[in-house]
Design an enzyme around this catalytic site. Structure first.
Site, mmCIF file in Angstrom:
data_model
loop_
_atom_site.group_PDB
_atom_site.id
_atom_site.type_symbol
_atom_site.label_atom_id
_atom_site.label_comp_id
_atom_site.label_asym_id
_atom_site.label_seq_id
_atom_site.Cartn_x
_atom_site.Cartn_y
_atom_site.Cartn_z
ATOM 1 N N THR A 9 0.903 -1.159 0.147
ATOM 2 C CA THR A 9 0.090 -0.076 -0.020
ATOM 3 C C THR A 9 0.838 1.123 0.029
ATOM 4 O O THR A 9 1.882 1.264 0.591
ATOM 5 C CB THR A 9 -1.000 -0.179 1.118
ATOM 6 N N HIS A 56 2.539 -11.642 14.187
ATOM 7 C CA HIS A 56 3.515 -12.295 15.168
ATOM 8 C C HIS A 56 3.461 -13.608 15.429
ATOM 9 O O HIS A 56 4.153 -14.155 15.663
ATOM 10 C CB HIS A 56 3.643 -11.281 16.416
#
Length: 410
Positions: free
Chosen positions: A329, A381
């Site tokens: 993006t 994560h």
């Protein structure tokens, strides 16, 4: 006589909102002619007539929400155009009135003739499972039955069949129309809000940052852009192809950044389908450039340009938005200096580009003014450790600061 039916566009799409009737009752319709535009959660769809004739009646107005499979109009084969037939109040298939300022509950009669407040998705699931909505215990204190309530019904011991006490309804504050403008939230915007919230709630998202000295990429682009454009029939050499190629090389080096969680398994993707975020009037969409590892710079630029045009023209198909393994993006086109992008769907990471800004940078023992860009990698994560996330972003940086190496890598 032919019925105009809301088609099945994708497995996850169960309803849509009528944007515009291109044809009106009494108009002549050709076979295959586009007669109504439908907005869904993901794309705008043009519904055509399968038969030539006269548009006899329509059963839903612009702004109405209609379910997949609903009959929304009748085309009478042959004949001569007559005075427009009145629009019917009742519908032969479920039509849900579009919300004004907030979603309006669908009120449905249960098999026990008790009026139940339920969302369209909950109603559909209950119908499929043969569940009496009156027997479902809603979590919502207002008593609205949602799809999660129906899905959970019968999976755990149910409380006694007593109706939950109604929570006191807060009085809606009066709106001073001279100070507040109320706009209907589009279906696309509602879907974007839901998806982003789901990602935030269902992932362990972190963001790591770095900065890229864009001097060499800008110099190479400046030297080659005219030659590139002439060789590739007018295709312009932009920064997105450089970043896409750098991302692909980095994904090959750090495969867990190109992975996703499926149940209790990690699926490491061996393909490089990169989503490119495109801003439209209706909100952000992320069409996917396929097989970026097999495309050259010109092919990537062409693919991105074509998808961006389709997005702005509301011509994207469901297939254009499915299957991406990573997303890029670029908030820099709007002047963003730094941000923390939110991951797209089930992907493990997203790269955020930002505006190029000249800043004083230490180069050896000297301070020089260099065109610098901050970049951000938001990642899950649960899949990616700090070592891989930092290494991935560092590799992107090194390749873009040495674009000749990038050409060798690609």
């Amino acid at each position: 006589m032919a019925e105009i039916i809301v088609p099945e566009l994708a497995e996850s799409i169960t309803e849509g909102t009528i944007v515009e009737w291109v044809k009106k009752p009494g108009d002549t319709v050709e076979k295959g002619e586009f007669i109504v535009e439908l907005e869904t959660d993901k794309v705008n769809a043009e519904i055509i007539s399968e038969e030539a004739g006269i548009l006899k009646e329509i059963f839903a107005q612009e702004g109405d929400t209609v379910l997949v499979g609903a009959v929304i109009a009748i085309v009478e084969a042959g004949g001569v155009a007559a005075a427009p037939a009145p629009v019917k109040e009742a519908t032969p298939a479920p039509v849900v009135e579009a919300p004004k300022a907030a979603p309006t509950p669908v009120v449905e009669e249960s098999s026990s003739n008790e009026r139940v407040i339920a969302s369209p998705a909950a109603r559909k699931l209950a119908r499929e499972k043969g569940i009496d909505l009156a027997s479902v215990s809603p979590v919502d204190p207002q008593g609205r039955v949602r799809v999660q309530d129906v899905a959970a019904h019968g999976t755990a011991p149910q409380a006694p069949a007593a109706k939950p006490a109604e929570a006191p309804k807060a009085a809606a504050p009066a709106i001073d129309e001279s100070r507040v403008t109320v706009e209907k939230m589009s279906r696309r915007r509602q879907t974007i809000a839901t998806r982003l919230l789901e990602v935030k709630q269902n992932t362990a998202m972190l963001t790591t940052f770095n900065e890229i000295d864009m001097t060499n990429v800008m110099a190479l682009r400046s030297r080659k852009k005219d030659q590139f454009q002439e060789k590739h029939d007018g295709t312009r050499l932009g920064f997105m192809s450089f970043f896409t190629k750098a991302v692909v090389a980095s994904l090959k080096k750090y495969p867990y950044v190109n992975a996703q969680i499926v149940g209790n398994e990690l699926h490491l993707n061996n393909f490089y389908d990169v989503g490119v975020a495109v801003s439209t009037e209706e909100g952000l969409v992320v069409p996917v450039v396929r097989d970026c590892d097999r495309k050259n710079f010109a092919e990537i630029e062409d693919a991105i340009g074509g998808l961006a045009k389709k997005a702005r023209d509301k011509k994207l198909q469901i297939a254009d938005l499915q299957g991406g393994s990573f997303t890029i993006t670029n908030g820099g086109v709007f002047g963003s200096l730094m941000s923390t992008p939110i991951m797209n769907g089930t992907q493990a990471a997203i790269l955020g580009m930002h505006t190029i800004q000249k800043r004083p940078i230490a180069v050896g023992d000297e301070v020089q003014i260099r065109p610098m860009m901050y970049v951000a990698l938001s990642y899950d994560h649960r899949i990616i450790d700090g070592k891989d996330s930092v290494g991935f972003l560092k590799t992107v940086k090194e390749l873009l600061e040495n674009p000749e190496d990038l050409l060798l890598e690609s």
